[in-house]
Design an enzyme around this catalytic site. Structure first.
Site, PDB file in Angstrom:
ATOM      1  N   CYS A 133       1.764  -5.578   1.730  1.00  0.00           N
ATOM      2  CA  CYS A 133       0.791  -6.638   1.422  1.00  0.00           C
ATOM      3  C   CYS A 133       0.513  -6.753  -0.075  1.00  0.00           C
ATOM      4  O   CYS A 133       0.423  -7.867  -0.623  1.00  0.00           O
ATOM      5  CB  CYS A 133      -0.507  -6.406   2.189  1.00  0.00           C
ATOM      6  SG  CYS A 133      -1.120  -4.715   2.124  1.00  0.00           S
ATOM      7  N   HIS A 246      -7.248  -7.922  -0.609  1.00  0.00           N
ATOM      8  CA  HIS A 246      -6.857  -7.037  -1.708  1.00  0.00           C
ATOM      9  C   HIS A 246      -7.027  -7.766  -3.040  1.00  0.00           C
ATOM     10  O   HIS A 246      -6.773  -8.975  -3.145  1.00  0.00           O
ATOM     11  CB  HIS A 246      -5.391  -6.625  -1.575  1.00  0.00           C
ATOM     12  CG  HIS A 246      -5.111  -5.656  -0.476  1.00  0.00           C
ATOM     13  ND1 HIS A 246      -6.088  -5.087   0.306  1.00  0.00           N
ATOM     14  CD2 HIS A 246      -3.911  -5.140  -0.022  1.00  0.00           C
ATOM     15  CE1 HIS A 246      -5.519  -4.261   1.190  1.00  0.00           C
ATOM     16  NE2 HIS A 246      -4.214  -4.287   1.010  1.00  0.00           N
TER      17      HIS A 246
END
Length: 341
Positions: A133, A246
């Site tokens: 990711c 994130h």
């Protein structure tokens, strides 16, 4: 002409990524005929609501893939290692979200906005790998700059949400936060240290070079996806008390000089990127207020590095479960069915 439709199996359907895959499939116009939801024996027999129907969770261990065209896998690397090849042998094309096949030279590693052309290589092993990711959002943001002026070096610090670890980590952060606010004792079982109101500079196992595996994933995957073994990557991966999304502070050294405004214009034209870059309070994206639950990679704080003549800095946020896993996998499947099968 009638559009061809495909049978889809989601392995790891009861996990965060699997649930998000189902949610996205409900929202988009993907040509699926039937969806099978697969998980471990612990979840077998449960039902999952999908497009007004109740899908019965079947056991991955015993599932017969001969009726499936595309498998979207996110059950954990060790499980994919066993069942992805089994699915391929039955005629299923696997798009795997785990780390199991990413570094296999015969398996395409794909970020759809960056290197969709390598999807054609799926025929070698019947598997396409979804990157980590943190790598996905970084390379989506860096692709237009890489193409325009080249990149010699990337220095990146990630601030990664607990959802990257799974549901247990989300529960741990929530419970610790509640207990701290109520002056109760806390327990840490998912992470080695308290995560609530804290940051932990450690994600995945430490390697012999003192970097963690999460950090080295960004090194290995960047080189493979950009098809550039010369690019230098120096990552530090940090876990932060955020549920979804994130964040990354990215510092690059380009081969040719590019100004911040020119880079900003390139990013505005990049598919999958939303630029929020104003020099004022709130004129930048954050994981919670922009990224969580959304598809784009958000970029802000674009500025020239005052310490390097060809340096550029930016702040990048994205939903790690969505674009960082589920959405990119489905985007791969979409390109696959339109162009290659």
């Amino acid at each position: 002409m009638t559009e061809k439709k495909y049978n889809i199996a989601i392995a790891g359907a009861t996990g965060l990524v699997g649930e998000t895959m189902l949610s996205i499939l409900e929202q988009i116009n993907f040509p699926f005929k039937k969806v099978y939801v697969l998980a471990s024996s612990r979840s077998s027999g449960k039902t999952i609501s999908f497009k007004g129907d109740d899908l019965i969770v079947q056991e991955l261990e015993t599932f017969n893939f001969d009726k499936v065209d595309i498998g979207l896998f996110s059950p954990g690397a060790s499980v994919s290692a066993v069942h992805a090849p089994r699915a391929v042998d039955a005629g299923c094309i696997v798009i795997d979200n785990t780390s199991q096949f990413r570094y296999d030279d015969d398996v395409p590693l794909v970020v759809t906005e960056v290197n969709p052309h390598v999807i054609s290589g799926y025929k070698k092993k019947g598997i396409i790998a979804n990157p980590n990711c943190s790598t996905i959002q970084m390379l989506v943001a860096l692709k237009p700059i890489y193409d325009a002026v080249g990149i010699e070096r990337i220095n990146v610090c990630t601030y990664q949400a607990v959802s990257g670890t799974g549901k247990e980590a989300i529960d741990e952060l929530a419970n610790q936060s509640i207990n701290i606010m109520n002056a109760k004792d806390i327990e840490s079982s998912v992470y080695s240290k308290q995560i609530a109101f804290n940051v932990i500079p450690h994600i995945d196992e430490f390697q012999s070079n003192k970097y963690t595996k999460e950090e080295m994933k960004m090194v290995w995957e960047t080189k493979k996806i950009f098809e550039d073994d010369s690019i230098l990557v120096n990552p530090t991966a940090v876990r932060v008390p955020v549920f979804y999304g994130h964040s990354e502070a990215i510092h690059i050294e380009t081969k040719e000089k590019i100004g911040a405004e020119s880079a900003k214009e390139l990013l505005k034209k990049m598919p999958g990127v939303t630029v929020i870059d104003e020099q004022k309070d709130g004129g930048y994206p954050t994981a919670v207020t922009e990224a969580a639950g959304e598809n784009p990679v958000f970029v802000g704080r674009i500025r020239e590095d005052i310490s390097h003549p060809r340096g550029l800095n930016m702040w990048v946020v994205s939903d790690n479960v969505r674009k960082g896993a589920a959405l990119n996998s489905i985007q791969i499947a979409d390109i696959l069915v339109k162009n290659y099968i």
